[in-house]
Design an enzyme around this catalytic site. Structure first.
Site, short mmCIF file in Angstrom:
data_model
loop_
_atom_site.label_atom_id
_atom_site.label_comp_id
_atom_site.label_asym_id
_atom_site.label_seq_id
_atom_site.Cartn_x
_atom_site.Cartn_y
_atom_site.Cartn_z
N LYS A 246 0.83 -1.22 0.00
CA LYS A 246 0.00 0.00 0.00
C LYS A 246 0.86 1.26 0.00
CE LYS A 246 -2.45 -2.72 -0.43
NZ LYS A 246 -2.52 -4.18 -0.36
N GLY B 95 9.18 -22.36 15.76
CA GLY B 95 8.42 -23.23 16.67
C GLY B 95 8.04 -24.54 16.00
N VAL C 130 -5.18 -10.65 -6.86
CA VAL C 130 -5.03 -9.39 -6.11
C VAL C 130 -3.61 -8.84 -6.20
CG1 VAL C 130 -5.81 -8.31 -4.00
CG2 VAL C 130 -6.52 -10.61 -4.49
N SER D 29 2.49 -14.43 -9.33
CA SER D 29 1.50 -14.15 -8.27
C SER D 29 0.29 -15.05 -8.52
CB SER D 29 1.11 -12.67 -8.29
OG SER D 29 0.82 -12.25 -9.61
N ARG E 59 -1.16 -18.42 -2.67
CA ARG E 59 -0.23 -18.67 -1.56
C ARG E 59 -0.50 -20.04 -0.93
NH1 ARG E 59 2.68 -14.44 -0.14
NH2 ARG E 59 2.82 -14.94 2.06
N ASP F 182 -3.94 -17.28 7.71
CA ASP F 182 -3.71 -17.88 6.39
C ASP F 182 -3.46 -19.39 6.46
OD1 ASP F 182 -3.82 -15.33 5.40
OD2 ASP F 182 -1.88 -15.37 4.40
N HIS G 201 -23.10 15.54 3.40
CA HIS G 201 -23.01 16.07 2.04
C HIS G 201 -21.93 17.14 1.98
CE1 HIS G 201 -24.23 17.48 -1.90
NE2 HIS G 201 -24.16 18.71 -1.43
#
Ligand code: FAD
Ligand code: NAI
Length: 477
Positions: free
Chosen positions: A61, A126, A194, A281, A284, A324, A456
């Protein structure tokens, strides 16, 4: 015997993990969060923030913002009477350094939040060891940690394609795509999802010739097709060459590594394209390979995701997974929402995550945002609906800014008027969608929105008009 004992151990310090850790600590649990990523902070410790802060949402971004300003300066200023003396140029290293500073500030901020909330940060990878008397045993770096409850939040990494080695210099995934040192003359992207659209936009705005090779025959298949059609029209007009129904074949880097040739087939037959950079891309994959899940019998599905129920509970008592690494959209806010839910459920509270109201945003220009069902989903489900659709062209604020691209489309149940989906393409769609999310979360109807006073002149009046249009009574269109 474990070296350290906790109530809660979170594995992974991305948005799912760090938020779960903070909320668990707020609820009184003695909490630790393990993170092993290769991006070191100035102290040499792994940075927190995961994909989102380091190589995802935030840096992308930042670059989208800079490239948007660059494009506006070149193409929008003159029409508003702003004259720029001489050529406008982009200093890519400065742009990348600014992005890195934003990332630094945010990632170190999370360490500060951990201190404030008394979350113990453990630097290291981990992996499960087994179950001891004090709970689940997990090896983090060189030490063994025991915790009554474990939250797996190990996130995802870019999917690569066989025969297309990613070196993040010539052929990049999201990591290299955010670090280019100059604007490539010819940029190729495989996948018009995306990342393809956002990163394609950044480098196109800065001057690259962008070609996107997409396997599917349809563009933005997950979006409402009205929005997808409008988006495709606008992106092509902006100069992006989006090729659909493409089968990518051999990818051959030049000997000097300065270009790469991509062989592909589409409806026009076999072709070749040469690019100065290539971005892959194509989705994932979840990070579960290094967890040693088999040591404790943690169930992983055939695609590598931790198997969980709607409450993010795994098949093991006291082991949860969020973000994810589990089913559902790979979005930072969905990961955070699940992290909070799990911490609250562990504390005996009524944790909750409404997957029907998770918003989607694509930060291109125009922005694309939606929540709920698309028109094609409603048709497929046999649900009767009414539609209100209003273009930004009918809005005074949009005219004032000079950007009237796009529309707001609202879908409401024909019987109950409850809002089932809202789809926006246009400036600030990312912010406008919030109103739709709130209304839907409260089970609101289009009539509810139609009867709410909107400031407005604002772009939000287009959402208001779309709600009025569901009942065929728009006032300004
Ligand atoms: P991650 O953020 O991937 O974090 C997981 C962390 O766990 C990583 O830091 C990893 O190093 C660590 N880890 C993994 N295994 C272990 C282990 N065994 N031990 C210790 N640590 C481990 N989403 C949005 O909502 N909005 C956007 O605008 C957006 N933009 C994106 C742009 C790009 C280019 C990309 C790639 C993604 C973007 N996303 C966006 C998606 C978003 O980044 C992810 O959905 C989000 O980061 C998922 O959070 P997470 O905590 O589940 O996993
Ligand atoms: P994606 O799933 O959005 O898009 C991948 C695209 O690649 C699809 O259109 C797919 O059809 C295509 N594809 C797959 N295999 C292909 C092949 N062999 N050849 C050509 N095309 C192929 O995945 P993307 O863009 O990699 O992003 C990953 C995820 O990261 C997203 O799904 C999203 O969850 C998250 N993300 C979110 C953002 C946001 O919220 N604004 C921004 C960027 C990423």
């Amino acid at each position: 015997m474990a070296d350290k004992q906790f109530d809660v151990l979170v594995i992974g310090g991305g948005p799912g993990g760090y938020v779960a850790a903070i909320r668990a600590a707020q609820l009184g649990f003695k909490t630790a969060c393990a993170e092993s990523n290769p991006y070191a902070d100035p102290k040499g410790e792994p940075r927190l923030g995961g994909t989102c802060l380091n190589v995802g949402c935030i840096p992308s971004k930042a670059l989208l913002h800079t490239s948007h300003l660059f494009e506006e300066t070149q193409h929008a200023f003159a029409a508003q009477g702003i004259k720029v003396k001489g050529d406008v140029s982009i200093d890519v290293p400065t742009m990348i350094a600014r992005k890195a500073k934003v990332v630094d500030q945010l990632t170190s901020g999370i360490k500060g939040l951990f201190k404030k909330n008394k979350v113990t940060f453990l630097a290291g990878h981990g992996s499960f060891v087994g179950k001891g008397e004090g709970g689940w045993q997990v090896k983090v770096g060189e030490e063994t940690v025991e915790a009554k409850q474990v939250i797996v939040a190990t996130g995802s990494t870019a999917r690569h394609l066989p025969g297309i080695p990613v070196d993040n210099t010539l052929v990049c995934d999201n990591i290299g795509a955010l670090e280019l040192s100059e604007v490539p003359k010819r940029l190729g992207l495989i996948g018009s999802g995306v990342i393809g659209l956002e990163m394609g936009s950044v480098w196109r705005r800065l001057g690259a010739e962008v070609t996107i090779l997409e396997a599917m025959d349809s563009f933005l298949g997950a979006a409402d097709q009205d929005v997808a059609k409008e988006a495709q029209k606008v992106f092509v007009k902006q100069g992006m060459d989006v090729k659909l129904g493409v089968k990518v074949g051999k990818v051959t880097p030049a000997k000097n590594k300065k270009s790469v040739t991509v062989e592909y087939e589409d409806k026009d037959g076999a072709s070749k394209a040469v690019f100065d950079k290539l971005i892959v891309s194509v989705g994932r994959v979840p990070n579960t390979a290094g967890l040693n899940a088999e040591a404790v019998g943690l169930k992983i599905d055939e695609r590598g995701f931790v198997v969980v129920d709607d409450h993010c509970k795994s098949n093991l008592d006291g082991v949860w997974a969020v973000g994810d690494v589990v089913r559902g959209p790979m979005l930072a806010h969905k990961a955070m929402e699940e992290g909070v839910m799990v911490a609250e459920l562990m504390a005996g509270q009524a944790g909750h995550c409404n997957f029907d109201t998770v918003p989607w945003v694509i930060y291109t220009s125009p922005e694309i945002a939606w929540v709920g069902k698309t028109e094609q989903q409603l048709k497929a489900d046999g649900i009767e609906y009414r539609t209100g659709k209003i273009p930004f062209l009918a809005n005074g604020r949009a005219l004032g800014t000079g950007d009237t691209t796009g529309f707001v489309k609202m879908l409401a149940c024909a019987k109950t008027d409850r809002i089932l989906g809202v789809h926006i393409i246009g400036a600030n769609a990312s912010e406008l969608i919030g109103e739709a999310v709130v209304t839907m979360e409260f089970g609101g109807a289009s009539e509810d929105l139609a009867r709410i006073c909107h400031a407005h002149p604002t772009l939000s009046e287009v959402v208001h008009e779309a709600a009025l249009a569901v009942d065929k009574r728009p006032l300004h269109f």
